[in-house]
Design a protein around this motif. Structure first.
Motif, PDB file in Angstrom:
ATOM      1  N   ALA A   1      29.932  49.790  43.716  1.00  0.00           N
ATOM      2  CA  ALA A   1      28.985  49.239  44.682  1.00  0.00           C
ATOM      3  C   ALA A   1      28.353  47.951  44.161  1.00  0.00           C
ATOM      4  CB  ALA A   1      27.898  50.263  44.996  1.00  0.00           C
ATOM      5  N   ALA A   2      28.338  47.794  42.851  1.00  0.00           N
ATOM      6  CA  ALA A   2      27.638  46.652  42.255  1.00  0.00           C
ATOM      7  C   ALA A   2      28.589  45.554  41.788  1.00  0.00           C
ATOM      8  CB  ALA A   2      26.791  47.138  41.080  1.00  0.00           C
ATOM      9  N   PHE A   3      29.899  45.713  42.063  1.00  0.00           N
ATOM     10  CA  PHE A   3      30.891  44.783  41.491  1.00  0.00           C
ATOM     11  C   PHE A   3      30.570  43.331  41.819  1.00  0.00           C
ATOM     12  CE2 PHE A   3      32.541  44.504  45.748  1.00  0.00           C
ATOM     13  CZ  PHE A   3      33.213  43.296  45.782  1.00  0.00           C
ATOM     14  N   TRP A   4      29.948  43.122  42.986  1.00  0.00           N
ATOM     15  CA  TRP A   4      29.739  41.749  43.473  1.00  0.00           C
ATOM     16  C   TRP A   4      28.578  41.051  42.795  1.00  0.00           C
ATOM     17  CZ3 TRP A   4      24.883  41.060  45.528  1.00  0.00           C
ATOM     18  CH2 TRP A   4      24.187  42.244  45.824  1.00  0.00           C
ATOM     19  N   ARG A   5      27.730  41.820  42.085  1.00  0.00           N
ATOM     20  CA  ARG A   5      26.548  41.143  41.525  1.00  0.00           C
ATOM     21  C   ARG A   5      26.514  41.105  40.005  1.00  0.00           C
ATOM     22  NH1 ARG A   5      22.119  44.306  40.253  1.00  0.00           N
ATOM     23  NH2 ARG A   5      22.431  46.532  40.586  1.00  0.00           N
ATOM     24  N   ASN A   6      27.106  42.113  39.329  1.00  0.00           N
ATOM     25  CA  ASN A   6      27.011  42.058  37.866  1.00  0.00           C
ATOM     26  C   ASN A   6      28.227  42.637  37.152  1.00  0.00           C
ATOM     27  OD1 ASN A   6      26.678  44.740  38.400  1.00  0.00           O
ATOM     28  ND2 ASN A   6      24.549  44.840  37.788  1.00  0.00           N
ATOM     29  N   SER A   7      29.390  42.557  37.794  1.00  0.00           N
ATOM     30  CA  SER A   7      30.598  43.033  37.118  1.00  0.00           C
ATOM     31  C   SER A   7      30.942  42.070  35.974  1.00  0.00           C
ATOM     32  CB  SER A   7      31.763  43.058  38.112  1.00  0.00           C
ATOM     33  OG  SER A   7      32.080  41.736  38.476  1.00  0.00           O
ATOM     34  N   PRO A   8      31.778  42.501  35.025  1.00  0.00           N
ATOM     35  CA  PRO A   8      32.185  41.601  33.942  1.00  0.00           C
ATOM     36  C   PRO A   8      32.730  40.272  34.473  1.00  0.00           C
ATOM     37  CG  PRO A   8      32.981  43.817  33.520  1.00  0.00           C
ATOM     38  CD  PRO A   8      32.377  43.838  34.891  1.00  0.00           C
ATOM     39  N   GLU A   9      33.435  40.313  35.602  1.00  0.00           N
ATOM     40  CA  GLU A   9      33.992  39.073  36.171  1.00  0.00           C
ATOM     41  C   GLU A   9      32.877  38.111  36.567  1.00  0.00           C
ATOM     42  OE1 GLU A   9      36.189  42.142  35.762  1.00  0.00           O
ATOM     43  OE2 GLU A   9      34.946  42.280  37.544  1.00  0.00           O
ATOM     44  N   ILE A  10      31.808  38.676  37.129  1.00  0.00           N
ATOM     45  CA  ILE A  10      30.675  37.827  37.520  1.00  0.00           C
ATOM     46  C   ILE A  10      30.044  37.244  36.263  1.00  0.00           C
ATOM     47  CG2 ILE A  10      28.399  37.780  38.602  1.00  0.00           C
ATOM     48  CD1 ILE A  10      30.504  38.234  40.669  1.00  0.00           C
ATOM     49  N   ARG A  11      29.816  38.120  35.270  1.00  0.00           N
ATOM     50  CA  ARG A  11      29.125  37.653  34.062  1.00  0.00           C
ATOM     51  C   ARG A  11      29.968  36.631  33.306  1.00  0.00           C
ATOM     52  NH1 ARG A  11      28.487  42.596  31.213  1.00  0.00           N
ATOM     53  NH2 ARG A  11      29.211  43.752  33.049  1.00  0.00           N
ATOM     54  N   SER A  12      31.299  36.782  33.407  1.00  0.00           N
ATOM     55  CA  SER A  12      32.151  35.820  32.691  1.00  0.00           C
ATOM     56  C   SER A  12      32.357  34.550  33.527  1.00  0.00           C
ATOM     57  CB  SER A  12      33.512  36.452  32.418  1.00  0.00           C
ATOM     58  OG  SER A  12      34.225  36.562  33.646  1.00  0.00           O
ATOM     59  N   GLY A  13      31.876  34.570  34.773  1.00  0.00           N
ATOM     60  CA  GLY A  13      32.007  33.388  35.613  1.00  0.00           C
ATOM     61  C   GLY A  13      33.344  33.310  36.335  1.00  0.00           C
ATOM     62  N   GLU A  14      34.199  34.305  36.068  1.00  0.00           N
ATOM     63  CA  GLU A  14      35.520  34.331  36.706  1.00  0.00           C
ATOM     64  C   GLU A  14      35.371  34.448  38.217  1.00  0.00           C
ATOM     65  OE1 GLU A  14      39.481  37.086  35.985  1.00  0.00           O
ATOM     66  OE2 GLU A  14      37.719  37.309  34.705  1.00  0.00           O
ATOM     67  N   LEU A  15      34.381  35.255  38.639  1.00  0.00           N
ATOM     68  CA  LEU A  15      34.044  35.366  40.061  1.00  0.00           C
ATOM     69  C   LEU A  15      32.600  34.914  40.231  1.00  0.00           C
ATOM     70  CD1 LEU A  15      35.390  38.854  41.233  1.00  0.00           C
ATOM     71  CD2 LEU A  15      36.381  36.616  41.693  1.00  0.00           C
ATOM     72  N   LYS A  16      32.316  34.338  41.404  1.00  0.00           N
ATOM     73  CA  LYS A  16      30.926  33.975  41.687  1.00  0.00           C
ATOM     74  C   LYS A  16      30.442  34.763  42.878  1.00  0.00           C
ATOM     75  CE  LYS A  16      30.973  29.398  39.682  1.00  0.00           C
ATOM     76  NZ  LYS A  16      32.359  29.787  39.209  1.00  0.00           N
ATOM     77  N   THR A  17      29.273  35.385  42.729  1.00  0.00           N
ATOM     78  CA  THR A  17      28.739  36.206  43.818  1.00  0.00           C
ATOM     79  C   THR A  17      28.795  35.442  45.142  1.00  0.00           C
ATOM     80  OG1 THR A  17      27.276  37.318  42.271  1.00  0.00           O
ATOM     81  CG2 THR A  17      26.707  37.470  44.601  1.00  0.00           C
ATOM     82  N   ALA A  18      28.455  34.178  45.058  1.00  0.00           N
ATOM     83  CA  ALA A  18      28.393  33.378  46.290  1.00  0.00           C
ATOM     84  C   ALA A  18      29.754  33.320  46.987  1.00  0.00           C
ATOM     85  CB  ALA A  18      27.918  31.979  45.960  1.00  0.00           C
ATOM     86  N   ASP A  19      30.835  33.363  46.204  1.00  0.00           N
ATOM     87  CA  ASP A  19      32.172  33.237  46.797  1.00  0.00           C
ATOM     88  C   ASP A  19      32.705  34.556  47.345  1.00  0.00           C
ATOM     89  OD1 ASP A  19      31.759  30.828  45.701  1.00  0.00           O
ATOM     90  OD2 ASP A  19      33.152  31.098  44.013  1.00  0.00           O
ATOM     91  N   ILE A  20      32.036  35.667  47.005  1.00  0.00           N
ATOM     92  CA  ILE A  20      32.554  36.979  47.432  1.00  0.00           C
ATOM     93  C   ILE A  20      32.117  37.246  48.873  1.00  0.00           C
ATOM     94  CG2 ILE A  20      32.476  39.458  47.022  1.00  0.00           C
ATOM     95  CD1 ILE A  20      32.120  38.817  44.048  1.00  0.00           C
ATOM     96  N   ARG A  21      33.105  37.416  49.748  1.00  0.00           N
ATOM     97  CA  ARG A  21      32.798  37.590  51.171  1.00  0.00           C
ATOM     98  C   ARG A  21      32.553  39.053  51.536  1.00  0.00           C
ATOM     99  NH1 ARG A  21      37.250  36.806  52.920  1.00  0.00           N
ATOM    100  NH2 ARG A  21      36.950  36.932  55.170  1.00  0.00           N
TER     101      ARG A  21
END
Ligand SMILES: Nc1nc2c(c(=O)[nH]1)N[C@H]1C(S)=C(S)[C@@H](COP(=O)(O)OP(=O)(O)OC[C@H]3O[C@@H](n4cnc5c(=O)[nH]c(N)nc54)[C@H](O)[C@@H]3O)O[C@H]1N2
Ligand SMILES: Nc1nc2c(c(=O)[nH]1)N[C@H]1C(S)=C(S)[C@@H](COP(=O)(O)OP(=O)(O)OC[C@H]3O[C@@H](n4cnc5c(=O)[nH]c(N)nc54)[C@H](O)[C@@H]3O)O[C@H]1N2
Ligand code: SF4
Ligand code: SF4
Ligand code: SF4
Ligand code: SF4
Ligand code: SF4
Ligand SMILES: [Mo]
Lengths: 825, 300, 274
Positions: free
Chosen positions: A378-398
């Motif tokens: 449920a939290a993948f979009w805000r603080n997953s390792p990908e978010i923290r590493s910058g690989e994904l950006k919360t803003a880009d997740i639809r």
């Protein structure tokens, strides 16, 4: 919990407990013998026991074994001459397609007598179809000498599975292996039965299904099936995971193990569906398939389901491929899936190649998560390792994520079906807090609202929704004590599953009452009898006794606790022995009896020795000595002519990722294993020098699976605070890893850090002369909760068994080094 | 004796210091009482000074004692059962008996102190003065000396009857050890007062010094014996930081040096820096460190 | 009728259910020492990994009234291998060092023989702590009092067994009348000896004056972190007291030697004429 019983057997009845596991675990500690084997080599280990048994003095001298095997298994059955074994083709069977990715099982078939003349029809529209297609009886050789008989094939197939080979490949001392084989052999027979228990140490392999088959073959050869104390018992996972296969949450099956209508098969009409699915099984109890199927569709669409519209069959969803978890995530990554309901799962942690799966979630348009703690999913979009590493950006997740509060078990009424197929009712103790609701509440109200929205839709595609039978309205009496008044009636759901007559809504006491004319509805035929009459719920009965406890809960089918229990009597119907008497033929009464109150898993009045009708189906076709009534030949299958994607006999293949070459065949690993050679899912090669270490993942008592249900409880968090890696002192010394300090584990998929737990409970294996190290990783952690850390499944790959698409989380390869991920101690 | 036992984690600056000042007060009072009881006229100055020393040393003890409690506001439970509503004593518990003894000893110290003031005519308290001669001061001096020694000793017994390896192994010597140490520190305290009051000379003072040396020597012997009993459990006491404190502070500075100085200066007459002040201070210092080292080493 | 527990460590699976059940029933907080701040976490998380087998809670404490020990016994060749588990708690000694030591009567023994710290009486002097031969009772900074297992005082006085015994899936912990439990223990010991487990022994019949919570061990008590020969510390009270009385006499003599003098009693009296 469950382990109290093996322990009781040990302390009170002197049972011998043996544990085969790469690691010395808490279970090993309680057993008389622990046998460490390299992960993924169980088929060889078990195959070698088979080889040892059938060539042993005892097995060949004690008449019991031959009597059981000849009469109750397909050992005597002859297979077509076109069949080629792995011994002939260096690791593959006949029928492998040119591209080597799939088998055709034509050449695995039985030799048969000519088909009988068609039987008199007029029984029922669908049954009549089956009656026209009864195949000839299989040819047999009761001397078991014909080179084409199953027994000879088995003997040949396992001829090279020797104690020496076990030592060489499994890395387990010959002596230990022989002790296991001898103990099993000596504790099987007329007066004794042995029992094999497994769980995911066996299933999570590209050969998972075949490992379990091997145990089945062995137990059949030892006469340990259908008898008290025998069997191959799956210890299933979540508290009602059995229920979730019975009342199927699986993509490919309907409740009661009917198959899912499939757009790829000849399933155009209900007739086609029944023919395709039931004809091959019609000479077993599956001959009643039409009644089960029609009653099921009637249960879906009620009045709208009529003979003219094939009981709504056309409007029922059909599958178009493998939609199980892994392929689903692959499709999601490919953007082919728009929305996802996650109820009671945490794939961001529990999913193989978790990073891949989390990134797939980011491709969704919407996701609904129902849980009582915020999960990593449920939290993948805000603080997953990908978010923290910058690989994904919360803003880009639809992905729009809806996180809804779920009720816990004590806050809802319902029944669990445990691993023993026992339904047990649990009452609702209290209302869930605030907006938390049961999954039943959520699902029913969601359905209600959808039906409301589509009430006036003229589209055919909405027909199913419009006509969906959804009559589980709250029962005033049930909700009276509680705050939540719109909780649907779990009883009504169970009643539909049990089945009732459409006419007067009377519950059906047994599935023998089911009809194929739409006069009965039944959600899942196997559960029929749990509500034998209105208001009586046998799942709620709590009268136990010292033995089979027929009045404690309700064991499907028809309260039969031991399946195929006719096999507990000899062919003449007499108990095999006084000590093991269970079900037997009562001459005087002319019926089968079981004083313990156990349901008899056989035709109640079919006498031993009596033969079935060649042109009949179901019980008519089966004879008095055919205990395995769900098999089309009434026998236990040593050799599986059908039903398996990867061969009729279990064969030793190395795991898909292995540090060693297959020492038995040229074929390295399961040729038809499911692999996904796609971006983000790289694999390691055979004996890949960069990844020389075997890794296995598993559970701890202190945590539960994806972990939110335990890591969010501080009392449990403090018991097992951080991810750790069990590693032998030998490997630790080699890598300069020190106990309790951090180490890093690497695969091509990702890397994680964990504390080192250096222990002699881990053993280096000597495989074909050289040392192979294995490490162990409990996989419960994620970045949320009071006990948190790296997700072990960052390391694992998407690769699966071809039959059920179970992943290979139990064995893959990796490398390790001292220190934290980023470097530093 | 079990290494698996838990330490109370008493704070040395409360408990050890309490043990020290309590012991010193007791020692001083005891000397005073003895002088009062058996000494003749010449020794009255000594007994006076002793009683003057005792009370001030005793006064802070309750504070130290209570400050270390987890529930200071409940300290009165030591004497009075909040449930039964009656006075409470647990004869098996040195701590319980010791608390009562402290109460009694405190009272006696006070009486002796007042007695002094009156005798010196510093306290003009007519009625008190009138009855003065009738006050059986020898009896409470006697009583006080006994309770005094108890105060000095029970702290050692208290440690001896725990399960902590060091404390248990040294049984039954900590009681006597603390008594001896109390006597020596008590004497040292008196000596300092006498020095300040310019009385640190003459026969009286020499008797005090003599007593003090006896105490020091006894203390030394008892420590030696205790170490033997303690065996391997003495390791935390004789090594590391506490070892440094124990050897350097207690043994060398607190006992050997004073004895040495006394030996050196045994002919010199009259009070002096090195012969009186220094040894006395060192003895007090060593006495305090002995308690601290023992408490801390017993808790590691 | 004294109640107690028999802990058959030979059927303990090390599942720790007892530890959690104890905390749940007694409303005990997670041990504060086990949690700490880590970077990138807004709230404290468990940081108590020890590397000592599967034991991360380490010992009994004021908030851990139960503790499961894990003892790995493997030789280098892994020929002989054992992993021993044992669940430990307060022993509810017949002659309890903690109770004897308590200066306030905060620690009492109930009619069922269990030893309980009355939280509203305890002053937190901590004297009971070093007085327990088994290192069980501990001081809680939070409550300012000493705390330990109560043998589920509230449960057992209301006809229930102890929470830990109730939760134990294998029956490794059983609660009941001490006499009945001893019968059970003796039978089990005999059975194990019969199976050749010569090392098996019962701990708690005689130790420290007898324990109402006793154990069946497969190896020496010290292997399980229990004292081989525990004694009730107050046994040393008579001798220690006597020694101190002697000391009193001693200093008395020393004082006499130093201060005694004869004659001129008169002068003395005169001296004090007002
Ligand atoms: N406390 C607790 N209980 C649970 C769960 C939990 O998470 N926590 N999960 C539940 C669920 S969902 C499930 S599915 C079950 C699973 O129950 P188990 O199957 O017991 O689960 P695991 O610990 O994953 O795997 C068991 C053992 O398989 C061993 N193993 C690994 N590879 C091999 C191999 O190739 N051969 C053999 N013979 N053994 C191998 C591992 O070392 C491990 O000890 O547990 C259920 N019960
Ligand atoms: N590497 C590796 N990976 C594995 C395994 C392995 O052995 N190794 N094991 C595999 C196995 S066997 C399994 S079963 C999976 C399990 O993996 P998951 O099913 O993802 O793990 P769980 O933590 O059991 O997820 C259950 C979630 O449901 C919530 N929950 C519990 N009860 C309810 C309820 O009544 N309603 C709702 N809505 N939610 C509820 C819990 O809080 C929890 O968050 O992991 C698989 N993954
Ligand atoms: S966790 Fe599993 S074993 Fe334990 S009680 Fe629940 S269902 Fe049973
Ligand atoms: S074990 Fe320790 S705490 Fe428990 S009763 Fe005995 S002495 Fe007291
Ligand atoms: S801490 Fe409390 S229970 Fe322990 S001895 Fe002191 S008063 Fe008694
Ligand atoms: S008896 Fe009660 S208090 Fe004692 S350990 Fe067991 S559960 Fe905890
Ligand atoms: S609950 Fe029972 S089996 Fe589990 S650790 Fe505690 S004592 Fe052992
Ligand atoms: Mo599972």
């Amino acid at each position: 919990m469950a382990f109290r019983w093996p322990l009781k057997a040990k302390t009170d009845h002197g049972a011998v407990l043996m544990h085969v596991d790469p690691r010395f675990t808490r279970t090993s500690a309680m057993c008389d013998l622990h046998v460490p084997i390299r992960a993924g080599t169980d088929i060889l280990f078990l195959g070698a026991i088979i080889n040892h048994v059938i060539n042993s003095k005892r097995w060949n001298s004690d008449p019991f074994f031959r009597e059981y095997v000849v009469n109750y298994t397909n050992a005597a059955t002859l297979v077509t001459p076109d069949f080629r074994d792995t011994e002939d083709l260096d690791g593959v069977f006949s029928g492998l397609a040119a591209d080597g990715t799939a088998y055709s099982n034509a050449s695995w078939a039985y030799q048969r007598q000519p088909a009988p003349g068609p039987a008199p029809s007029g029984v029922g529209p669908f049954t009549d179809l089956l009656l026209q297609r009864v195949p000839g009886r299989p040819r047999t050789d009761s001397t078991l000498t014909d080179p084409l008989c199953v027994f000879q094939l088995v003997k040949k197939h396992y001829g090279r599975y020797t104690p020496e080979m076990v030592e060489k490949v499994c890395g387990c001392p010959k002596e230990k292996f022989l002790r296991v084989a001898e103990t099993l052999l000596n504790n099987s027979g007329r007066d004794r039965t042995a029992n094999i228990v497994y769980a995911v140490g066996w299933t999570q392999h590209t050969v998972g299904v075949q490992i379990i088959r091997t145990a089945g073959v062995l137990q059949a050869l030892l006469g340990n099936i259908g008898r008290p104390g025998g069997g191959v018992l799956a210890l299933r996972g979540h508290s009602t995971i059995q229920g979730s296969t019975d009342i199927s949450t699986l993509y490919h099956s309907l409740p009661g193990y009917l198959n899912m209508p499939d757009a790829r098969k000849a399933h155009d009409t209900l007739k086609d569906f029944i023919l395709t699915e039931a004809a091959p099984l019609a000479t077993s109890y599956w001959g009643n398939y039409p009644k089960f199927a029609v009653s099921y569709f009637k249960a879906q669409f009620g009045d709208a389901a009529t003979a003219d519209n094939d009981y709504g069959y056309d409007f029922h969803p059909k599958i178009t491929g493998d939609h199980s978890h892994l392929p689903m995530m692959v499709d999601m990554m490919g953007g082919r899936i728009k929305g996802l309901f996650v109820m009671g799962q945490n794939p961001a942690v529990g999913g193989q190649n978790a990073r891949f799966q989390r990134k797939a979630l980011a491709k969704l348009e919407w996701m609904v998560v129902r849980d009582f703690f915020e999960t990593e999913t449920a939290a993948f979009w805000r603080n997953s390792p990908e978010i923290r590493s910058g690989e994904l950006k919360t803003a880009d997740i639809r992905t729009e994520v809806f996180f809804l509060p779920a009720a816990v078990v004590a806050e809802m009424e319902g029944s669990f079906t445990n691993t023993q197929r026992l339904l047990q009712q649990h009452e609702k103790a209290a209302d869930p807090p605030d907006d938390a609701r049961s999954d039943l509440w959520f699902t029913w109200h969601l359905g209600r609202r959808l039906k409301e929205i589509y009430r006036n839709s003229a589209n055919d595609r909405d027909w199913a929704l419009r006509n969906l039978l959804w009559n589980y309205d709250p029962d005033i009496a049930e909700v009276a004590r509680f705050r939540i008044k719109d909780e649907p009636s779990a009883y009504k759901v169970l009643k539909e599953i049990n089945g009732y007559t459409w006419e007067d809504r009377k519950p059906l006491p047994t599935f023998a009452n089911l009809k194929e004319d739409g006069s009965t509805v039944c959600g899942a035929w196997i559960y029929t009898g749990v509500i034998p009459e209105e208001g009586v719920n046998r799942a709620a009965s709590r009268k136990g006794d010292e033995w089979i406890s027929p009045n404690w809960g309700f064991a499907w089918p028809a309260n039969r606790h031991i399946m195929y229990n006719r096999a507990s009597a000899d062919p003449a119907g007499r108990p095999w022995s006084e000590k093991k008497k269970f079900v037997w033929w009562d001459q005087v009464a002319g019926k089968w009896v079981c004083p313990s109150g156990e349901g008899i898993d056989f035709m109640p009045t079919k006498a031993p020795g009596s033969s079935g009708r060649d042109n009949g189906i179901g019980f008519d076709w089966l004879g008095g000595d055919d205990p395995f009534i769900m098999r089309p030949d009434g026998k236990a299958w040593l050799f599986a002519p059908a039903g398996l994607a990867d061969g009729p006999l279990p064969t030793h293949y190395e795991p898909y990722e292995s540090p060693v070459a297959n020492l038995l065949y040229k074929q390295q690993s399961n040729p038809v294993a499911k692999v996904w050679k796609i971006a983000g899912n790289p694999y390691h090669g055979v004996a890949d020098p960069n990844y020389p270490i075997v890794v296995s993942t598993y559970r701890l008592t202190e945590h539960h699976c994806g972990g939110q249900s335990s890591r969010s409880v501080a009392w449990l968090a403090e018991l097992m605070p951080e991810p750790f890696c069990e590693i032998s002192p030998e490997l630790a010394a080699e890598k300069g890893i020190r106990n309790a300090e951090y180490m890093t584990i690497m695969t091509a998929r990702g890397q994680i850090q964990a504390r080192a737990l250096v222990t002699r409970r881990m053993t280096p294996f000597v495989v074909n002369g050289k040392t192979v190290h294995e490490i162990g990783l409990p996989w419960h952690w994620g970045w949320l909760g009071y006990a948190s850390g790296d997700v072990v499944n960052e390391l694992s790959a998407l690769v699966a068994d071809p039959n059920v698409t179970i992943h290979e989380g139990k064995v893959f390869t990796c490398n390790v080094r001292a220190g934290r991920k980023g470097g530093g101690a | 004796m079990n290494p698996e036992t838990l330490a109370p984690e008493w704070a040395w600056y409360f408990v050890a210091i309490y043990f020290f000042v309590g012991g010193t007060a007791a020692g001083a009072y005891f000397i005073g009482a003895m002088a009062e009881l058996f000494g003749g006229a010449k020794l009255h100055e000594l007994s006076r000074d002793a009683f003057f020393v005792a009370l001030p040393f005793l006064l802070p003890t309750p504070i130290f004692l209570i400050a270390d409690l987890g529930r200071p506001e409940r300290f009165w439970h030591l004497f009075f059962s909040p449930k039964e509503g009656i006075p409470y004593i647990n004869l098996q518990s040195p701590l319980s008996v010791g608390s009562w003894a402290l109460l009694l000893f405190g009272l006696l110290c006070l009486l002796s102190f007042l007695d002094n003031l009156v005798a010196d005519g510093r306290l003009r308290f007519a009625p008190f003065a009138r009855f003065y001669n009738r006050i059986p001061r020898k009896t409470y001096a006697a009583l006080g000396s006994v309770t005094g020694v108890f105060i000095a000793g029970y702290t050692g017994v208290l440690l001896n009857v725990t399960a902590r390896p060091l404390w248990a192994a040294t049984a039954p010597l900590l009681g006597p050890l603390f008594v001896a140490s109390g006597a020596s520190t008590g004497a040292a305290a008196i000596a300092l007062l006498m020095l300040w009051r310019k009385r640190a000379a003459g026969e009286v003072f020499r008797r005090l010094e003599f007593f003090d040396r006896l105490a020091l020597v006894t203390e030394l012997l008892l420590i030696a014996a205790a170490l033997v009993l303690a065996g391997r459990y003495a390791v935390p006491l004789v090594t590391g930081f506490w070892g440094f404190m124990f050897w350097g502070g207690t043994i060398v500075a607190g006992i050997l040096v004073p004895l040495g100085l006394a030996w050196k200066g045994r002919h010199t007459e009259g009070g002096g820096m090195t012969t009186i002040m220094l040894p006395a201070v060192l003895i007090l210092f060593g006495g305090a460190l002995l308690r601290i080292a023992l408490i801390q080493a017993g808790q590691v | 009728m004294a109640k107690g527990m028999f802990v058959d460590t030979t059927i303990c699976t090390g599942c720790k259910a007892c530890q959690v059940a104890c905390k749940e029933w007694n409303g005990l907080a997670p041990e504060p020492k086990h949690f700490g701040q880590v970077t990138g976490k807004p709230y404290p998380v468990a940081v108590n990994f020890t590397g000592n087998s599967y034991d991360n809670t380490g010992a009994l404490s004021a908030t851990d009234w139960r503790h499961v020990r894990f003892i790995e016994q493997f030789d280098e060749k892994r020929t002989a291998g054992r992993w021993l588990f044992s669940s430990d708690s307060c022993k509810h000694c017949n002659d309890a060092g903690c109770l004897n030591a308590c200066p306030t009567g905060a620690i009492i023994r109930t009619d069922l023989g269990n030893v309980v710290v009355q939280q509203d009486v305890c002053i937190g002097c901590k004297y009971c702590v070093p007085s327990c031969p088994f290192g069980v009772i501990a001081f809680s900074e939070k409550s300012g009092t000493a705390r330990k297992c109560t043998l589920c005082n509230d449960r057992i006085h209301n006809g229930l067994g102890t929470a830990c015994a109730k939760a134990c899936p294998t029956g490794s912990i059983s609660f009941g009348d001490v006499t009945a439990l001893k019968k059970r223990a003796d039978a089990r010991l005999a059975q194990l000896r019969g199976l050749g487990m010569t090392g098996a022994n019962i701990y708690g019949y005689t130790e420290a004056g007898g324990l109402n919570v006793f154990y069946l061990f497969a190896d020496k008590p010290s292997v399980y972190g229990q004292p081989e020969r525990p004694v009730v510390p107050q046994q040393r009270l008579p001798v220690s007291s006597a020694a101190t009385v002697l000391a009193l006499v001693g200093v008395g003599v020393a004082a006499l030697a130093s201060f005694r003098e004869r004659g001129d009693r008169e002068a003395e009296e005169v001296h004090h004429e007002p």
